[in-house]
Design a protein around this motif. Structure first.
Motif, PDB file in Angstrom:
ATOM      1  N   GLY A 240       0.810  -1.214   0.000  1.00  0.00           N
ATOM      2  CA  GLY A 240       0.000   0.000   0.000  1.00  0.00           C
ATOM      3  C   GLY A 240       0.839   1.258   0.000  1.00  0.00           C
ATOM      4  O   GLY A 240       1.983   1.267  -0.477  1.00  0.00           O
ATOM      5  N   PRO A 241       0.294   2.359   0.516  1.00  0.00           N
ATOM      6  CA  PRO A 241       1.013   3.633   0.502  1.00  0.00           C
ATOM      7  C   PRO A 241       2.395   3.523   1.149  1.00  0.00           C
ATOM      8  O   PRO A 241       2.553   2.891   2.196  1.00  0.00           O
TER       9      PRO A 241
ATOM     10  N   ARG B 247      13.242  11.987  -2.321  1.00  0.00           N
ATOM     11  CA  ARG B 247      12.058  11.323  -1.777  1.00  0.00           C
ATOM     12  C   ARG B 247      11.399  10.494  -2.875  1.00  0.00           C
ATOM     13  O   ARG B 247      11.353  10.908  -4.027  1.00  0.00           O
ATOM     14  N   ALA B 248      10.880   9.340  -2.487  1.00  0.00           N
ATOM     15  CA  ALA B 248      10.132   8.486  -3.405  1.00  0.00           C
ATOM     16  C   ALA B 248       8.870   8.028  -2.696  1.00  0.00           C
ATOM     17  O   ALA B 248       8.915   7.658  -1.519  1.00  0.00           O
ATOM     18  N   TRP B 249       7.735   8.072  -3.394  1.00  0.00           N
ATOM     19  CA  TRP B 249       6.481   7.675  -2.768  1.00  0.00           C
ATOM     20  C   TRP B 249       5.471   7.262  -3.826  1.00  0.00           C
ATOM     21  O   TRP B 249       5.662   7.455  -5.025  1.00  0.00           O
ATOM     22  N   GLY B 250       4.352   6.677  -3.372  1.00  0.00           N
ATOM     23  CA  GLY B 250       3.311   6.247  -4.298  1.00  0.00           C
ATOM     24  C   GLY B 250       2.248   5.421  -3.621  1.00  0.00           C
ATOM     25  O   GLY B 250       2.158   5.360  -2.387  1.00  0.00           O
ATOM     26  N   LYS B 251       1.414   4.789  -4.431  1.00  0.00           N
ATOM     27  CA  LYS B 251       0.306   3.948  -3.961  1.00  0.00           C
ATOM     28  C   LYS B 251      -0.665   4.720  -3.074  1.00  0.00           C
ATOM     29  O   LYS B 251      -1.248   4.178  -2.139  1.00  0.00           O
ATOM     30  N   GLY B 252      -0.851   6.012  -3.362  1.00  0.00           N
ATOM     31  CA  GLY B 252      -1.796   6.820  -2.591  1.00  0.00           C
ATOM     32  C   GLY B 252      -1.179   7.572  -1.438  1.00  0.00           C
ATOM     33  O   GLY B 252      -1.891   8.265  -0.700  1.00  0.00           O
TER      34      GLY B 252
ATOM     35  N   ASN C 216      -1.184   8.321  -6.781  1.00  0.00           N
ATOM     36  CA  ASN C 216      -1.838   7.014  -6.753  1.00  0.00           C
ATOM     37  C   ASN C 216      -1.095   5.966  -7.572  1.00  0.00           C
ATOM     38  O   ASN C 216      -1.422   4.779  -7.496  1.00  0.00           O
ATOM     39  N   GLY C 217      -0.136   6.388  -8.386  1.00  0.00           N
ATOM     40  CA  GLY C 217       0.637   5.437  -9.180  1.00  0.00           C
ATOM     41  C   GLY C 217       1.662   4.708  -8.347  1.00  0.00           C
ATOM     42  O   GLY C 217       1.668   4.759  -7.110  1.00  0.00           O
TER      43      GLY C 217
ATOM     44  N   ASP D 245       4.052   8.238 -14.861  1.00  0.00           N
ATOM     45  CA  ASP D 245       3.264   8.423 -16.082  1.00  0.00           C
ATOM     46  C   ASP D 245       3.987   9.320 -17.092  1.00  0.00           C
ATOM     47  O   ASP D 245       3.400   9.716 -18.103  1.00  0.00           O
ATOM     48  N   GLY D 246       5.251   9.652 -16.820  1.00  0.00           N
ATOM     49  CA  GLY D 246       6.041  10.440 -17.754  1.00  0.00           C
ATOM     50  C   GLY D 246       6.013  11.931 -17.511  1.00  0.00           C
ATOM     51  O   GLY D 246       6.684  12.678 -18.232  1.00  0.00           O
TER      52      GLY D 246
END
Length: 423
Positions: free
Chosen positions: A78-79, A92-97, A117-118, A136-137
């Motif tokens: 998850g997040p 920093r790197a993050w994702g999944k909401g 959300n990606g 998403d580019g």
């Protein structure tokens, strides 16, 4: 559930043994489950079981946290967030909401949203320069420099492939003049076959009229080929006044958009002795026959005594062209009850009672009354209550009852009981 729990436990154990730095790792989580009878069908108990882990670890120079959820089926990653902090840069790197702070230029032409959300979004900061990259580019650049009492900045946005999508670049300046904060921006979009109507600009002034009164005026010009927002081809004038006195807060604003989607919105907000009042009227002028959409809402919350608190909200909304009232179902799914109407009145009441040791009871009531274009009445009624018994600081038993009616006819109900355990 057993196989998944064993697998997750093994993963966490391996992670904790991987490096001495993991001695700083913390693991928390939650398990919940129970039964629910829906729409009065007592033959179906609808058992529910779910859980999730929260993992956090850190060492000098880095920090990571992640959530592993949906343990009843296939465990999902998850997040999450990973941060590296060095005297020379921050990554920093993050994702999944997961939600971090968003970034945008002073007038909001270009915005890199904090929630992604990606799978992966990264942010690299070196001195005054910040670069955001999304899976998403999309790419964003923000650079800002303070020069005495002035601020100069550059913002850019593009999406791969740049050859097809082009790039938008903005420059802005911020300063103070006679106690007035001034922002000015100008930008251009360079893209294939775009040679005109691609320059946008904006100006904004914020001035204290008195010690309690603050005024804001701004203007944005966004030509149709200035492709940094969803409002291309729309110019916007905005004005707002805010008053913040002793126990009184008042605000009024006007937004006037002209272009491909002309509309004008007036809003007024007030807070008086914990009573919140909000009113607005919005009119789309693309069609002379369109009527304005009007809304007035009054909300108030109060701790009536040490063991009972209540919140109430009354909302009135009308539009002779028609509005749609939507309401989430009792099960928080998309098939919500709704009806079309020229106007409706909504009353929402919520309470919380804690007068019994370890027990909290939360009753609620929602009532909506509307009228169709053909003058046929429309209504929605929901009532029910939730209760939680706190057996220990980290464990509680829960119960819920609720039902609703649409146009006076029974629509749905829920009777549920379960547990929640945190560790």
């Amino acid at each position: 559930m057993k196989k998944i729990t064993v697998a997750v436990t093994a993963f966490v154990l391996a992670l904790s043994l991987a490096t001495p730095a993991m001695a700083a790792m913390q693991i928390t989580g939650m398990l919940e489950g129970g039964y629910a009878i829906r729409t009065g069908d007592a033959a179906q108990l609808n058992p529910e079981q779910d859980g999730r882990f929260y993992i956090s670890a850190q060492e000098n120079g880095w920090h990571a946290e992640a959530e592993i959820k949906d343990l009843t089926e296939a465990a999902k990653f998850g997040p999450y967030k990973v941060e590296f902090v060095d005297p020379n840069f921050q990554l920093r790197a993050w994702g999944k909401g997961k939600v971090l702070n968003g970034m945008k230029d002073p007038m909001g032409f270009i915005e890199s949203k904090g929630k992604h959300n990606g799978t992966l979004k990264t942010r690299l900061g070196v001195g005054p320069v910040v670069v955001d990259l999304q899976d998403d580019g999309q790419g964003f650049l923000f650079a800002e420099q303070q020069i005495q009492n002035h601020t100069l900045g550059v913002v850019a946005h593009s999406q791969l492939p740049v050859k097809d999508n082009g790039v938008t670049v903005l420059g802005y300046g911020r300063t103070n003049l006679a106690n007035i904060a001034l922002d000015a921006e100008v930008g251009i979009t360079r893209a294939q076959d775009v040679t005109e109507k691609n320059i946008g600009y904006g100006v904004k002034a914020v001035a204290p009229i008195t010690s309690d009164l603050l005024a804001t005026v701004s203007y944005k010009a966004r030509p149709e080929n200035f492709a940094v927002t969803s409002d291309q081809g729309v110019n916007e004038l905005f004005a707002e006044a805010k008053y913040d006195g002793a126990n009184v807060q008042l605000a009024g604003s006007m937004t006037d958009k002209k272009g491909a989607a002309n509309n004008r919105t007036w809003k007024a907000q007030a807070e008086l002795a914990a009573i919140e009042i909000e009113a607005s009227t919005s009119r789309d002028t693309t069609d002379a026959d369109d009527h304005p959409t009007n809304m007035v809402a009054v909300a108030h919350g109060r701790q009536i005594n040490p063991v009972f608190a209540a919140n109430g909200r009354v909302e009135l909304k009308s539009d002779l062209d028609g509005v749609t009232y939507k309401q989430k179902s009792l099960h928080n799914v998309d098939d919500m009850p709704y009806f079309d109407t020229t106007g409706y009145a909504k009353v929402q009441l919520d309470g919380k009672y804690t007068g019994i040791a370890k027990l909290a009871i939360e009753p609620s009531l929602t009532y909506v009354m509307g009228r169709q274009v053909d003058d046929e009445a429309r209504g929605y009624l929901r009532f029910g209550s939730k209760a939680a018994y706190q057996i220990s600081p980290n464990g509680r038993l829960t119960a819920e009852y609720g039902r609703d009616h649409v146009n006076g006819v029974f629509n749905d109900s829920i009777v549920a009981a379960g547990y929640e355990v945190k560790f």
